[in-house]
Design a protein around this motif. Structure first.
Motif, short mmCIF file in Angstrom:
data_model
loop_
_atom_site.label_atom_id
_atom_site.label_comp_id
_atom_site.label_asym_id
_atom_site.label_seq_id
_atom_site.Cartn_x
_atom_site.Cartn_y
_atom_site.Cartn_z
N GLU A 18 3.80 13.80 8.78
CA GLU A 18 4.99 14.00 7.93
C GLU A 18 4.73 13.43 6.54
O GLU A 18 4.37 12.27 6.40
N ALA A 26 17.61 17.03 7.18
CA ALA A 26 18.79 16.48 7.86
C ALA A 26 19.09 15.06 7.38
O ALA A 26 20.23 14.60 7.41
N TYR A 265 19.59 26.18 11.00
CA TYR A 265 20.39 25.00 11.35
C TYR A 265 19.52 24.07 12.17
O TYR A 265 18.43 24.44 12.61
#
Ligand SMILES: Cc1cc2nc3c(=O)[nH]c(=O)nc-3n(C[C@H](O)[C@H](O)[C@H](O)COP(=O)(O)OP(=O)(O)OC[C@H]3O[C@@H](n4cnc5c(N)ncnc54)[C@H](O)[C@@H]3O)c2cc1C
Length: 291
Positions: A18, A26, A265
């Motif tokens: 990451e 989010a 989403y």
């Protein structure tokens, strides 16, 4: 992270790389109210819970590590960060999206793309919000909750696309001025804030205002620059996948917002991660056993 959970539970040696903080976009949202099992939860808190599960399952997590180069063509894939080169027989691409930047040249440094990250500095102040979609309206409500006293929200189109209920909530605030058919054409540094020029799209009528800061929510684009020429992308830069989130390259899968699809989403990203990990497991078992 969902792909990592399913891969680890399938006993696959799993590394999660990451660039910034696990959880991606989010982390930028204050309240998530459409995630089953929580009526309302802070985005970062939800992501921290998912990360705890990832770590509990023994996944090697390399955070603050940007993937700079990928080798995807052979059976052994390579993932290069500034520090390490990881190799694996299957890879799941889940690089998501990033905000589209405002295309106005300016020296003003008060332009932001995340109200959770930067909003609290504007308590008691006036801000310009650019974008009349759900993000623009939701984030304006959040800025008000942080104590922002005045908001001008501009939308270039004739109508705002945010849901009716969210629009109604924001419109009920007397200190919020919502202007459609209006775009930002110039931004100049002025004191501790900016002077913005707002132009009526049809008639070209201009007006200028002082604001303390600008928050921009005009959409997202896929993080696929590094993938060009490596996997098939659609004309908008999203990764094209089959029903099991497989790309056109054997052993390469994709999940989440970066995939070409209709709905983006948390729940759909997590569903993609699940499918991609299970499909990757099946691919690896077939490669090992020949069936
Ligand atoms: C303001 C805002 C509010 C939202 N609110 C909601 C909501 O209430 N409910 C909901 O369901 N959805 C919401 N969403 C959408 C939701 O956040 C996304 O659908 C979801 O985060 C997608 O997850 P993802 O993992 O596919 O992508 P992302 O969240 O974009 O994560 C991708 C990750 O990949 C990393 N990455 C990218 N390139 C590299 C690289 N080269 N090397 C290493 N790492 C890299 C990024 O740093 C990022 O962490 C919201 C989005 C925004 C922007």
């Amino acid at each position: 992270m969902t792909a990592a959970i399913f891969a680890a539970r399938a006993n696959l040696e799993t590394v999660l790389v990451e660039e910034r903080t696990c959880g991606g976009l989010a982390n930028w949202t204050n309240t998530v109210e459409n995630f089953p099992s929580y009526i309302s939860i802070n985005g970062m808190e939800l992501m921290e819970r998912v990360l705890a599960q990832v770590e509990h399952l023994g996944v090697e997590v390399d955070q603050a590590a940007e993937v700079e180069r990928l080798g995807l063509s052979g059976p052994l894939k390579t993932v290069e960060t500034g520090e390490y080169v990881y190799t694996g027989r299957a890879i799941i691409l889940a690089t998501g999206r990033q905000p589209i930047r405002l295309k106005v040249e300016t020296e003003c440094d008060r332009i932001h793309y995340c109200s959770v990250c930067d909003g609290s500095a504007y308590a008691g102040k006036k801000v310009l919000v650019v974008g009349g979609g759900n993000s623009g309206f939701d984030e304006s409500l959040y800025l008000l909750s942080l104590g922002v006293t005045e908001i001008i929200l501009v939308e270039a189109l004739e109508n705002c696309s945010a849901s009716e209920t969210t629009q109604a909530k924001l419109r009920s605030h007397r200190t919020v001025d919502i202007r459609t058919c209006t775009s930002v054409t110039a931004i100049a540094k002025e004191g501790n804030g900016c002077r913005v020029t707002l132009e009526k799209v049809r008639c070209g009528e201009r007006e200028s205002s002082h604001v303390d800061g600008i928050f921009v929510f005009i959409g997202q684009r896929a993080n696929t620059r590094m993938l060009r020429g490596l996997v098939d992308l659609d004309p908008h830069g999203y990764i094209i996948t089959g029903p099991n989130r497989e790309t056109n390259v054997p052993g390469v899968f994709a999940a989440g917002d970066v995939v070409q699809k209709s709905y983006r989403y948390l729940t759909t990203a997590m569903a993609d991660g699940t499918i991609a990990a299970l499909a990757a497991e099946k691919y690896l078992r077939a490669a090992l056993t020949g069936c």
